[in-house]
Design an enzyme around this catalytic site. Sequence first.
Site, PDB file in Angstrom:
ATOM      1  N   ASN A   7      36.997  94.888   6.880  1.00 51.21           N
ATOM      2  CA  ASN A   7      38.059  94.791   5.880  1.00 51.21           C
ATOM      3  C   ASN A   7      38.735  93.433   6.067  1.00 51.21           C
ATOM      4  O   ASN A   7      39.462  93.221   7.041  1.00 51.21           O
ATOM      5  CB  ASN A   7      39.074  95.925   6.045  1.00 51.21           C
ATOM      6  CG  ASN A   7      40.182  95.890   4.998  1.00 51.21           C
ATOM      7  OD1 ASN A   7      40.701  94.838   4.651  1.00 51.21           O
ATOM      8  ND2 ASN A   7      40.563  97.047   4.495  1.00 51.21           N
ATOM      9  N   GLU A  37      38.254  95.169   0.591  1.00 49.03           N
ATOM     10  CA  GLU A  37      39.538  94.589   0.196  1.00 49.03           C
ATOM     11  C   GLU A  37      39.404  93.071  -0.023  1.00 49.03           C
ATOM     12  O   GLU A  37      40.156  92.278   0.524  1.00 49.03           O
ATOM     13  CB  GLU A  37      40.625  94.901   1.232  1.00 49.03           C
ATOM     14  CG  GLU A  37      42.018  94.890   0.631  1.00 49.03           C
ATOM     15  CD  GLU A  37      43.090  95.399   1.578  1.00 49.03           C
ATOM     16  OE1 GLU A  37      44.273  95.339   1.188  1.00 49.03           O
ATOM     17  OE2 GLU A  37      42.767  95.864   2.687  1.00 49.03           O
ATOM     18  N   HIS A 323      42.571  94.118  10.132  1.00 52.77           N
ATOM     19  CA  HIS A 323      41.433  94.906  10.628  1.00 52.77           C
ATOM     20  C   HIS A 323      40.528  94.010  11.464  1.00 52.77           C
ATOM     21  O   HIS A 323      40.627  92.781  11.411  1.00 52.77           O
ATOM     22  CB  HIS A 323      40.611  95.472   9.465  1.00 52.77           C
ATOM     23  CG  HIS A 323      41.323  96.501   8.642  1.00 52.77           C
ATOM     24  ND1 HIS A 323      40.946  97.824   8.602  1.00 52.77           N
ATOM     25  CD2 HIS A 323      42.381  96.384   7.796  1.00 52.77           C
ATOM     26  CE1 HIS A 323      41.746  98.478   7.774  1.00 52.77           C
ATOM     27  NE2 HIS A 323      42.627  97.618   7.282  1.00 52.77           N
TER      28      HIS A 323
END
Length: 607
Positions: A7, A37, A323
């Site tokens: 991510n 994302e 992340h």
Amino acid sequence: MKIVTYNVNGLRPRVSQFGSLLKLLDSLDADIICFQETKLSRQELRADLARAEGYESFFSCTRTSDKGRTGYSGVATFCRVKSAFSSKEVALPLSAEEGFTGLLENFSGYASRRDDSVVEGLEGFSVDELLKVDREGRCIITDHGHFVLFNVYGPRAECDDTERIQFKFNFFKILQRRWDCLLCRGRRVFVVGDLNIAPGAIDRCDAGPEFEKNEFRKWFRSLLVRNGGQFFDVFREKHPERREAYTCWPTNSGAEEFNYGTRIDHILIAGPCFHRDENQGDHSFVLCHIKECDILLQFKRWKPGNIPRWKGGRNVKLEGSDHVPVYMSLVEIPNIQPHNTPPLSTRYCPQVYGCQQTLVKRKSAEEFSRCGGSSSFSEESTVLQSCNQLVKRPPHSCSSSSLNLSHEGVFSTPAEAPECYDKESSSNLPCTDIDGAKLLARVENKKKERQSNWSQLSLKSFFQSSNSDNSSSLFADNKLNQANISNPCETNETIGEGGEFDAQKEWDLQQSVPMQEENGIDGSEPLENEKNNVAIVEWQRIQQLMQNSIPLCKGHKEPCVSRVVKKAGPNLGRQFYVCARAEGPASNPEANCGYFKWAASKLTRKR
């Protein structure tokens, strides 16, 4: 073969962080890289964000116009290949599909399925229901022959947001139907990505007694083989007892510093291994073909040696996503039949292809500038094109390169004028020639304007009295040291004893500067130092007052930090104070002590 899920919390900032898309991909050193994302719309796909040498890429972008959802989510799969055509590499997919309902149109305007039928297993859902969960760009599917790979970005839902909770239920319900149909047909299914679900208490830093009773966590655990499902949680299969193995940390509380996070990025696998020996019942894909699976903690924003938050680290910008990647290494994966890149690849995307054309034009502009042309190629080429259309002249005698213009936009001397210029009287020129000369002159003037814009007046010039001789004041301004401007504590105002601006003293100081310069004495530096010292003292006094009004936390006796409630409700806009230290476990005395205090008054929010 190596597969990575990551991510990136915005593909654009990650590319900027690493310097280029290729450097970002190479840093992960994987055959298949799945990003979540990306925060890109289809209109924002550019070559520098979608194309990298040696990789084929497949994107799913958000298509919804719902409030707060535009430019949000998005997933992308990058496949490292030696050849995009007639390749036997497993990393290059046989086919690719945007979304998981088969209803989304690709770059060419066609749906993933050319017929009007609903994808197998989704017949019980209406088209509107399917499109609603598929328009946020949360899934892309690539078929690699030996397995079907789902790159998924699961939706997030707050506990009091019933609409998003229902959306999340529908999303995973429809997705599971698609997995079940593929498994029934004997296909292997790989699911990777940020699912926004921590399955067990071991996967969350602050898990309470009721943590595992959450409906989404119960659904996740029902998928696993150990609970009667068909999927393996690959990381937990390889590390069943490892604690504090987190992949995501809150950014606003500095939780990375004490590894106070959660594990919501997963790799799930379902399906048989490649071995056909029926006598060995203990075979599984994880045991036979997965060498290792782990978390790439070197991608954390917080690095060893960083300044702690309560020692000034709060103002240090941490680069990276909230992340970290998770990877899986596969062994004994045979090649597949020769095949070409599927049509969903960004190499066939018109937006990316158009951006590549733009990059070629930019390169030509740079070459033109190095050869003596203007730095603003696009603007001036447009003007020159207009000139060529306006000015009717022979190609050799009156070309744009033969024009010699002065700063005022006319020829320096009649002798320097081209043959079409009337040396007797410019009024005899055709209207088109005059307009062309004016346009070319405007180009020259704009170039000189840009070159002179770098020189800026100093702060001192705003306090000096105007007089007829501006040259002396400008000369004095340029003598100021640039360090006097860069220091935020310095100012050119004079502060009186009561903390107010002393206008008379400022006027006397400013008037004394030109008088001293006329006498041959440059007294500007001592005066500037005096004013700066006064300003620094006053600024320190203001900081001390602010410091005295901030409460101290109970655990560390340190100044708190102020925050404002941004969530809708009765306390919206209200200010409060909390401990300044990073969030961490309660057993760690160095972590946030949990202190909280409301401020005296409620801040008014601008509308």
